[in-house]
Design an enzyme around this catalytic site. Structure first.
Site, short mmCIF file in Angstrom:
data_model
loop_
_atom_site.label_atom_id
_atom_site.label_comp_id
_atom_site.label_asym_id
_atom_site.label_seq_id
_atom_site.Cartn_x
_atom_site.Cartn_y
_atom_site.Cartn_z
N TYR A 1 0.80 -1.23 0.00
CA TYR A 1 0.00 0.00 0.00
C TYR A 1 0.83 1.27 0.00
CZ TYR A 1 -0.36 -0.49 5.25
OH TYR A 1 -0.15 -0.64 6.60
N GLU A 2 0.14 2.41 -0.24
CA GLU A 2 0.79 3.70 -0.55
C GLU A 2 1.59 3.61 -1.85
OE1 GLU A 2 -0.45 5.82 1.12
OE2 GLU A 2 -0.56 5.36 3.24
N GLY A 3 1.12 2.79 -2.77
CA GLY A 3 1.84 2.55 -4.03
C GLY A 3 2.79 1.39 -3.82
#
Length: 592
Positions: free
Chosen positions: A406-408
């Site tokens: 997550y967060e890219g």
């Protein structure tokens, strides 16, 4: 405030040790906050950790409410909206020490204080901020951030959720679905993204669930059952003709993609912070277990194979801290500089974080990768017991896995970091071309055979860092010259460049921290030196793989020769001796 550096400038500039910030420099207020957070987690969360593994979502919400009562949810919220209005370093510190015991709480806290609150702080109108932020800061309402869709993950702008203006012009009617929404089960304030009509880009909106005209227009899927972060509420969210008043549009129409990106930039560096205390706690458990566990009549902490793991885990914590707090202070200094120049704080924070987006991506990748590796090694130290739910390691391993997604994803962030550097160079914001050309000339010249004077503390290590920067500029400069605008299609090559970039930034951070705060014979100096040795080896592999993928003949031979020259030690470190020094220190001390 030290000398203000630009984002990415570390690649082309020698950074003095006095210009970086580290944990050794916390002020009294920051130390009190750190100690308060740690005491709360040890008292309220550690004894109840099993409840998180049993998917006790209500307990996650209960702990979040208590954090709200302590003021821990409003650290980054300006005082005029009910928060504490503290600086960027302090918000990192809170995230660090609240997030270490369980990924369930780390995710709930990160989603609420970061992507759940920050878009309103940074892009909200005065009315929106007055309405939403006091409750979010106090923890009387919780935030969720609705961006991801079944067919729109990393490609956030391709979402199918649509908004249409009502006939009376008073509301947007929103239809669509979102997935993997953290805090969805107990959140009231939703920041969501949808395309208005056939707009090219998404637009942001904010809404309180409790104020919907038709509560049935916002519905939820069942809780997702996940590998880790088991008590983090994660649900699909469905919008069914949901009415959102026009005044709830966040920022400007068509500007949602920028809101999403800037919120994620902050999220990336905060995610690095969220992995720090997790690493410390895994390391401490490993040290304590290895001291207590007896085999062949002695503690397993006397065995070289275990000592090597302990030394490398401790080094990883030290390096992760060094890079994370260095970048946090750079961001804070930039914000302070912009505010002093007359910019309002909201715009200054946006610009400050945007300036260091490259560093945010580097940290997200490096620290989350290392957190997973540390947890994996923790299981190995425990042996068969590490695989048991009765010990803390298997939950730590499961929880750490999501941090790389997550967060890219880490792959997206690796590509982003190098891509952003190239774009800045092409815009003339960062001069990478001149030093890259200078390196080309240097490679054509005859190398010096003088033996340098490396008597000063960390002088050889800093000389090696300077040479590693030449490796990055040599490989990326030649690749850019060959592929030009098609460089973005060369993902294998960009991943190699990213590995070099990440290792340089983190190794330099560790070396400067040691130089600034510790003595030559200190364990911290040994960790900085050990990490540099490992970084050099990784850079050699990544650079060689990159060079042979696009260069041929004399150009390839020249670049490989340059790689050997730029990665050579004059005084080769005794890696076994450094490892043993670090292991002995922490095993004897009993913790990090």
């Amino acid at each position: 405030m030290g000398n203000i550096v630009k984002g990415g400038e570390f690649l082309i500039k020698e950074i003095p040790a006095n210009d970086i910030f580290s944990l050794e420099e916390l002020n009294e207020e920051q130390k009190m906050l750190r100690d308060s957070a740690k005491e709360f987690i040890d008292r309220e969360v550690v004894p109840q950790k099993e409840r998180f593994e049993k998917k006790d979502y209500a307990f996650t919400e209960e702990v979040m409410r208590k954090l709200g009562e302590m003021g821990m949810l409003g650290i980054a919220v300006p005082e005029e909206y009910g928060g504490l209005g503290m600086g960027f370093v302090t918000t990192m510190l809170a995230c660090d020490y609240i997030s270490g015991v369980t990924g369930s709480l780390a995710t709930a806290y990160g989603a609420h204080t970061g992507i759940g609150t920050l878009p309103i702080v940074l892009y909200g109108t005065e009315e929106q901020k007055q309405k939403y932020l006091p409750d979010l800061a106090a923890g009387t309402k919780f935030g969720a951030y609705c961006l991801t869709e079944p067919d729109a993950g990393s490609d956030a702008n391709s979402g199918k959720t649509r908004a249409k203006l009502s006939e009376d012009g008073k509301n947007y009617i929103i239809n669509g679905q979102k997935m993997w929404i953290s805090n969805a089960g107990f959140a009231d304030t939703f920041t969501l993204f949808a395309k208005i009509d056939d707009d090219k880009n998404i637009t942001g909106f904010v809404i309180n669930r409790s104020e919907l005209e038709n509560p049935e227009s916002l519905t939820f899927g069942e809780e997702e059952h996940k590998l880790g972060i088991r008590a983090s509420s994660t649900r699909q969210v469905f919008f069914n003709d949901m009415k959102v008043p026009v005044e709830n549009l966040l920022g400007e129409r068509n500007n949602g993609f920028k809101i999403a990106l800037n919120a994620l930039n902050v999220g990336r560096i905060k995610l690095a912070a969220a992995c720090l205390d997790a690493q410390r706690r895994i390391l401490n458990h490993s040290i304590q277990y290895s001291n207590e566990r007896k085999q062949f009549g002695v503690s397993i902490s006397t065995f070289g194979a275990i000592r090597k793991k302990i030394a490398e885990m401790a080094t990883g914590v030290y390096v992760s801290e060094a890079g994370s707090y260095r970048a946090a202070k750079n961001i804070q200094d930039k914000i302070d500089e912009l505010v002093a120049g007359g910019m309002d704080h909201q715009a200054a924070e946006l610009k400050g974080v945007e300036e260091f987006a490259v560093e945010c991506s580097i940290l997200k990748v490096f620290v989350s990768d290392l957190a997973q590796h540390t947890a994996d090694e923790g299981i190995q130290v425990y042996g068969g017991m590490g695989f048991s739910e009765d010990t803390p390691m298997e939950a730590a391993w499961r929880d750490s896995r999501i941090s790389r997604i997550y967060e890219g994803t880490n792959e997206i962030n690796r590509l982003l970091a190098v891509g952003m550097l190239i774009k800045r160079a092409m815009k003339g914001e960062l001069d990478l071309l001149s030093p890259a050309m200078a390196i080309g000339k240097e490679l054509m010249g005859i190398p010096s055979f003088d033996v340098p004077d490396y008597s000063a503390f960390m002088s050889e290590e800093k000389a090696i860092i300077a040479n590693l920067k030449k490796v990055f500029l040599m490989v990326s400069g030649a690749a850019l010259q060959k592929f030009m605008m098609d460089i973005e299609k060369q993902q294998h090559l960009l991943l190699n460049a990213s590995e070099i970039l990440n290792q340089i930034y983190m190794a330099e951070s560790a070396i400067l921290r040691a130089e600034k705060h510790f003595a030559p014979e200190s364990v911290e100096a040994a960790m900085a030196q050990l990490n540099l040795y490992k970084a050099v080896e990784k850079i050699i592999i990544a650079a060689k793989e990159g060079i042979v993928s696009f260069a041929e003949g004399d150009e390839q031979r020249m670049m490989l020769s340059g790689l050997r020259r730029f990665t050579k030690y004059t005084n080769h470190p005794n890696v076994v001796s450094l490892t043993e020094k670090i292991a002995a220190h922490y095993i004897n001390k009993g913790n990090y």
